[in-house]
Design a protein around this motif. Structure first.
Motif, short mmCIF file in Angstrom:
data_model
loop_
_atom_site.label_atom_id
_atom_site.label_comp_id
_atom_site.label_asym_id
_atom_site.label_seq_id
_atom_site.Cartn_x
_atom_site.Cartn_y
_atom_site.Cartn_z
N ASP A 263 0.83 -1.21 0.00
CA ASP A 263 0.00 0.00 0.00
C ASP A 263 0.87 1.26 0.00
OD1 ASP A 263 -1.68 2.14 1.90
OD2 ASP A 263 -2.93 0.98 0.54
N PHE A 264 1.89 1.25 0.83
CA PHE A 264 2.77 2.41 0.94
C PHE A 264 3.48 2.68 -0.40
CE2 PHE A 264 5.46 5.46 2.91
CZ PHE A 264 6.72 5.30 2.34
N GLN B 295 2.75 1.69 -3.43
CA GLN B 295 1.82 2.08 -4.49
C GLN B 295 1.44 3.56 -4.35
OE1 GLN B 295 -2.00 0.18 -4.35
NE2 GLN B 295 -2.52 0.73 -6.43
N LEU C 7 2.45 6.59 -7.02
CA LEU C 7 1.41 7.42 -7.65
C LEU C 7 1.62 8.90 -7.33
CD1 LEU C 7 -1.74 5.20 -7.05
CD2 LEU C 7 -0.76 5.80 -9.28
N GLU D 275 -0.81 10.99 -17.12
CA GLU D 275 -2.26 10.86 -16.96
C GLU D 275 -2.97 11.74 -17.97
OE1 GLU D 275 -3.90 11.97 -13.09
OE2 GLU D 275 -5.59 10.64 -13.48
N GLU E 82 -0.32 16.79 4.00
CA GLU E 82 0.05 15.59 3.24
C GLU E 82 -1.19 14.96 2.60
OE1 GLU E 82 3.10 13.84 3.13
OE2 GLU E 82 2.42 11.91 2.38
N VAL F 195 -2.16 16.96 -0.42
CA VAL F 195 -1.25 16.71 -1.55
C VAL F 195 -1.68 15.46 -2.30
CG1 VAL F 195 1.10 15.91 -2.11
CG2 VAL F 195 0.78 17.93 -0.69
N GLN F 196 -2.01 14.43 -1.55
CA GLN F 196 -2.41 13.17 -2.18
C GLN F 196 -3.75 13.32 -2.90
OE1 GLN F 196 -2.04 9.76 0.37
NE2 GLN F 196 0.10 10.22 0.83
N LYS G 168 -3.65 14.86 -6.22
CA LYS G 168 -3.12 13.99 -7.27
C LYS G 168 -4.06 12.83 -7.57
CE LYS G 168 1.62 15.30 -6.35
NZ LYS G 168 2.89 14.99 -5.71
N ILE H 221 -5.36 10.71 -5.42
CA ILE H 221 -5.09 9.53 -4.59
C ILE H 221 -6.04 9.55 -3.40
CG2 ILE H 221 -3.36 8.35 -3.18
CD1 ILE H 221 -1.23 9.76 -4.95
N ARG I 233 -7.56 3.68 2.95
CA ARG I 233 -6.96 2.45 2.46
C ARG I 233 -7.96 1.52 1.77
NH1 ARG I 233 -2.64 -1.13 5.70
NH2 ARG I 233 -2.38 -2.69 4.08
N ARG J 73 -6.41 2.92 -4.16
CA ARG J 73 -5.45 4.02 -4.13
C ARG J 73 -5.91 5.25 -4.89
NH1 ARG J 73 -4.02 5.38 -1.14
NH2 ARG J 73 -5.49 4.11 -0.03
N ARG J 74 -6.69 5.08 -5.93
CA ARG J 74 -7.09 6.23 -6.73
C ARG J 74 -8.59 6.45 -6.60
NH1 ARG J 74 -4.15 8.90 -11.03
NH2 ARG J 74 -5.47 7.94 -12.60
N PHE J 75 -8.98 7.71 -6.61
CA PHE J 75 -10.41 8.01 -6.64
C PHE J 75 -10.99 7.49 -7.95
CE2 PHE J 75 -10.81 10.29 -2.86
CZ PHE J 75 -9.93 11.35 -2.77
N PRO K 34 -6.54 15.12 -12.72
CA PRO K 34 -6.93 14.02 -11.85
C PRO K 34 -8.25 14.33 -11.13
CG PRO K 34 -5.18 15.32 -10.84
CD PRO K 34 -5.38 15.89 -12.20
N SER L 267 -4.46 5.54 4.52
CA SER L 267 -3.43 4.80 3.79
C SER L 267 -2.17 4.71 4.65
CB SER L 267 -3.10 5.51 2.47
OG SER L 267 -2.45 6.74 2.73
N VAL L 268 -1.35 3.72 4.36
CA VAL L 268 -0.13 3.51 5.14
C VAL L 268 0.77 4.74 5.05
CG1 VAL L 268 1.93 2.07 5.39
CG2 VAL L 268 -0.28 1.03 4.90
N ALA L 269 0.83 5.36 3.89
CA ALA L 269 1.68 6.55 3.73
C ALA L 269 1.25 7.66 4.68
CB ALA L 269 1.63 7.04 2.28
#
Lengths: 162, 183
Positions: free
Chosen positions: A41-42, A44, A48, A85, B54, B57-58, B61, B63, B67, B71-73, B101, B163-165
């Motif tokens: 997950d991290f 990926q 992205l 994209e 953070e 930011v995701q 883009k 994202i 989780r 990962r993507r909308f 996006p 998400s893990v990030a």
């Protein structure tokens, strides 16, 4: 010559890695599925995010710019930058999965069509090269490797703590 | 009155949802590395601001921060209708809005309403979410997929995780706080 970690498997273009190796750690105990899933997950997300910033997840360098004509064309669809994209199908197809038996993680493009597009970008076939995956002797950018190291170290620390 | 939509980071209590598991982990980390009473309000504010930055930011883009939602909308169902053609009503009013996006950004009001509240003390609580009525309704709409839109929530429920990030951002910041407080 080192084998490339990036190849076509079952029609899908993808990159497989050993988390310990990516993190620069000595190979340790087999990682449980939930830790591998966290790593998947991290990685990926970070890939992205990097690509979304028009940079390569391999070296964090900006991708080659768009041609003037293509930039003009792309403005209708999204930002006029090389973020791989246009209509979004290719990046939507990027998925992560774990291979518990090999203690590894795979990032791959789910469909044949998107795999072909991704490979074209990745190796610079008919398009300017805009690398997505590491090739032989390469790795992902340091920030991603550091994050994977942190996930593994957190897990190992929990094991020590009992 | 619309209830606020929030995600709470609190010292966990008992079994159950992923939120509480994350909160428990934070608490365990806090108790191992920090005297809870030493966490300042300013620490929690810094943590919240970095986390929200953070997250944005995701989202910008395309994202998803949750989780369990991939990962993507998900893409707009029919970009020719929304956001529509370049010279259409929406894109003339919001020229920065493009089909990709998918970033939950039209006027910018919704994401600018994403904020936090903190409570320091022996049981620090950090709450991240929406308190303004219109943005609460928008997030509910994203969660349920109202008016035929695809589901794109950004505040996790009790059974979901960030998400893990994003979790790493949280824990990384906590570790920095721990180092600072132990000097």
């Amino acid at each position: 010559m080192a084998e490339s970690p990036t190849k076509i498997r079952n029609g899908k273009y993808g990159y497989e890695f050993d988390p310990y190796e990516l993190a620069g750690l000595d190979r340790g105990a087999k990682l449980p599925s939930d830790v591998l899933e966290d790593i998947a997950d991290f990685v990926q997300t970070k890939m992205l995010e990097t690509i979304g910033g028009a940079k390569s997840p391999v070296n964090n360098k900006p991708y080659t710019g768009l041609s003037k004509d293509y930039r003009k064309f792309k403005r209708d669809f999204g930002p006029a930058k090389p973020n791989l994209e246009l209509q979004g199908d290719m990046l939507d197809a990027l998925q992560a999965r774990i291979v518990s038996s090999r203690n590894s993680v795979v990032l791959e493009f789910e469909s044949g069509t998107q795999s072909k597009k991704a490979r074209n970008h990745d190796i610079g076939d008919t398009l300017p090269k805009r690398q997505i995956f590491p090739h032989a002797g390469e790795s992902l950018r340091p920030g991603i490797r550091q994050g994977v190291r942190s996930i593994i170290n957190d897990y190992l620390r929990e094991q020590d703590d009992g | 009155m619309a209830k606020p939509i929030v995600f709470k980071l609190t010292p966990g209590r008992g079994k159950g949802s992923r939120n509480r598991i994350i909160a428990k982990e934070i608490r365990a980390q806090l108790t191992k590395e920090l005297n809870l009473r030493k966490i300042k309000r300013s620490d929690l504010k810094d943590l919240a601001e970095e986390f929200i930055a953070e997250k944005k930011v995701q989202i910008a883009k395309g994202i998803s921060p949750i989780r369990e939602k991939g990962r993507r909308f998900p893409a707009y169902k029919d970009p020719s209708k929304y956001p529509g053609p370049k010279r259409g009503a929406i894109r003339r009013k919001y020229p920065d809005k493009k089909p990709r996006p998918v970033n939950l950004n039209l006027s910018g009001k919704f994401l600018s309403d994403l904020t936090y509240r903190v409570r320091s003390g022996s049981k620090p609580i950090l709450t991240i979410g929406f308190w303004k009525k219109l943005s609460i309704l928008k997030e509910l709409g994203h969660r349920k997929g109202s008016s035929g839109q695809r589901k794109r929530p950004i505040i996790p429920t009790a059974d979901e995780r960030y998400s893990v990030a994003l979790e790493k951002t949280l824990f990384g910041k906590l570790q920095k706080i721990a180092l600072l407080r132990f000097k």
